[in-house]
Scaffold this active site. Structure first.
Site, PDB file in Angstrom:
ATOM      1  N   CYS A   1       0.834  -1.205   0.000  1.00 29.98           N
ATOM      2  CA  CYS A   1       0.000   0.000   0.000  1.00 29.98           C
ATOM      3  C   CYS A   1       0.866   1.251   0.000  1.00 29.98           C
ATOM      4  O   CYS A   1       0.594   2.212  -0.726  1.00 29.98           O
ATOM      5  CB  CYS A   1      -0.921  -0.013   1.220  1.00 29.98           C
ATOM      6  SG  CYS A   1      -2.088   1.368   1.271  1.00 29.98           S
TER       7      CYS A   1
ATOM      8  N   CYS B   1      -6.723  -3.542   6.398  1.00 31.74           N
ATOM      9  CA  CYS B   1      -7.934  -2.741   6.223  1.00 31.74           C
ATOM     10  C   CYS B   1      -8.979  -3.396   5.328  1.00 31.74           C
ATOM     11  O   CYS B   1     -10.160  -3.087   5.433  1.00 31.74           O
ATOM     12  CB  CYS B   1      -7.590  -1.350   5.714  1.00 31.74           C
ATOM     13  SG  CYS B   1      -6.859  -1.314   4.071  1.00 31.74           S
TER      14      CYS B   1
END
Length: 365
Positions: free
Chosen positions: A101, A200
C-alpha cells in the site's frame, strides 16, 4: 512548498498536517477512500480507511483551516494491493500488504496525482525521519525517534525518488503520547482515537477465512520432510513458513516436539512441516531491490524481515545486476541464524538507523 497532506482520520496524520501548516507550507488535505463497500463493511473496524475515519479527517482539516477532499482510490487499491495479496498467497508466499500500500498507493498513485496537480510533496503521519546524511549529502530515510512505532521498514520501498517528494513531520517525536498531547493542545479532536491495526480490507481480522472465500478450497496434504502424509488442509494459502498453530496433525512427532511449517508448495498442494531447528538460516536472497545507495559486496549491514522485528547484523555477499545495470538481487549472510524466513516477505537493509535498501525475499539457503 505546496504540500498534499494524506489524512487517514487518525491522530498521526492530523498532527502531521497541522505541523506542515505551522512550518509554512501551503497544505491541502486529502483522504484516500480505499474500500469499495465502505458503508457496508468498514463501520466499526480498526483499519485505516473507514467511514468514520473520513469524517474525522474532515473535522481535523476544518479545524486546521485547510481545504479537504476525498479521493476514491478503491480501484487502484483493489488491483494493486488486494489482488497482489491474493496472488502472493496463492503462490505460497507471505506478502506484507502495508508495504504494498505504501509503495503502490501512498507513494505511487497518490504522489503521481499530487505531481499532476502541482504539489511539491506529500505529507504523511508516518514515524520516520528524513535527513541529508546519504552519500554526498543526499536525502536519506532513517528510523523514527520512536522505535516502538518506527515505520521506516514499510516506507523503504518508496525509494529515493519518493523520498525526495515526502514530508514526515513526526520523525522526531519520541513517543505516541507526545503526538496525542500535541493533538489535544491543538484541539484536533482525535487525540485519544485508538490506533488502527487491521489489514484494512479484512475488517474481521480473519485472514485465513478471507483467503478461503476469495481463492476457494484447494485441498492437499501436510507432509514431513520425508514425504510421509501427516494430515490434510483446505488450501496452502492458509499457511506460512514458521507457523505452528492450526496444523491439526493427527499424530505427534516421534520425538514429541512441536512441528512447524518449513515450506509451502502450491504447485503440488503440499505443506511441509518439521522440527524448529530446520527453520533457521543465515543466508537471505532477495530480488526487486529498491536501493537508496550503492550496495557493495562485503558491506556490513543490519537486516530486518518483519515490520517490528529485530535487525540482525550481516554482510552483503553477492549483488547481481540486470541488463540495464540496475541491482536485480542481493544476497546477505547474517552473523547469526534467523527463524521463519518466508518468500514474499520484505527485507530492509540498514546502516545504523539509515535505510540502505528494500527488497523482496525469494529464498533462504
Amino acid at each position: 512548498m505546496k504540500v498534499l497532506a494524506a489524512m487517514s482520520g487518525g491522530v498521526d496524520s492530523a498532527v502531521a498536517a497541522a505541523l506542515a501548516v505551522e512550518q509554512g507550507h501551503d497544505v491541502v488535505g486529502v483522504h484516500m477512500a480505499l474500500s469499495k463497500n465502505r458503508e457496508q463493511t468498514r463501520n466499526g473496524s480498526r483499519g485505516c480507511c473507514t467511514v468514520e475515519d473520513a469524517s474525522d479527517a474532515r473535522r481535523a482539516a476544518d479545524h486546521i483551516g485547510i481545504p479537504y477532499y476525498v479521493w476514491d482510490l478503491s480501484n487502484d487499491f483493489h488491483d494493486l494491493v488486494v489482488e497482489d495479496f491474493l496472488s502472493e498467497y496463492s503462490r505460497g508466499r507471505t506478502p506484507n500488504p502495508c508495504v504494498r500500500c505504501n509503495e503502490r498507493i501512498k507513494f505511487a498513485a497518490l504522489m503521481d496525482r499530487a505531481r499532476l496537480l502541482g504539489f511539491d510533496a506529500v505529507c504523511t503521519g508516518h514515524y520516520a525521519s528524513i535527513r541529508n546524511e546519504g552519500p554526498k549529502g543526499a536525502r536519506s530515510l532513517h528510523r523514527s525517534a520512536n522505535m516502538l512505532k518506527d515505520q521506516s521498514y514499510v516506507l523503504a520501498v518508496m525509494g529515493p525518488e519518493g523520498l525526495a517528494r515526502s514530508v514526515f513531520p513526526l520523525g522526531d517525536f519520541a513517543d505516541k503520547a507526545q503526538v496525542r498531547a500535541e493533538a489535544d493542545r491543538r484541539g484536533l479532536g482525535v487525540g485519544h482515537k485508538p490506533d488502527s491495526y487491521d489489514i484494512c480490507f479484512i475488517p474481521d481480522g480473519d485472514t485465513r477465512g478471507f483467503l478461503e472465500r476469495e481463492l476457494g478450497e484447494q485441498p492437499g496434504e501436510i507432509v514431513d520432510t520425508d514425504g510421509r502424509v501427516l494430515g490434510e488442509h483446505s488450501g496452502t494459502y492458509g499457511f506460512t513458513v514458521g507457523q505452528r498453530k492450526g496444523l491439526n496433525l493427527g499424530r505427534p512427532a516421534a520425538d514429541g516436539k512441536p512441528r512447524y511449517v518449513l515450506d509451502v508448495k502450491p504447485e503440488t498442494r503440499q505443506v511441509v512441516v518439521g522440527a524448529a531447528e530446520l527453520l533457521s538460516t543465515r543466508t537471505l536472497i532477495a530480488s526487486d531491490v529498491v536501493p537508496f545507495e550503492d550496495l557493495d559486496k562485503g558491506r556490513e549491514v543490519e537486516a530486518q524481515i518483519r515490520a517490528h522485528g529485530e535487525a540482525i547484523g550481516g554482510v552483503i555477499t553477492g549483488v547481481e545486476a540486470d541488463r540495464a545495470g540496475e541491482i536485480a538481487s542481493v544476497r546477505v549472510e547474517l552473523a547469526r541464524p534467523i527463524r521463519g524466513v518466508a518468500p514474499g516477505q520484505t527485507l530492509v537493509l540498514y546502516a545504523g538507523d539509515r535505510v540502505l535498501a528494500s527488497a523482496t525475499l525469494d529464498a533462504r539457503a
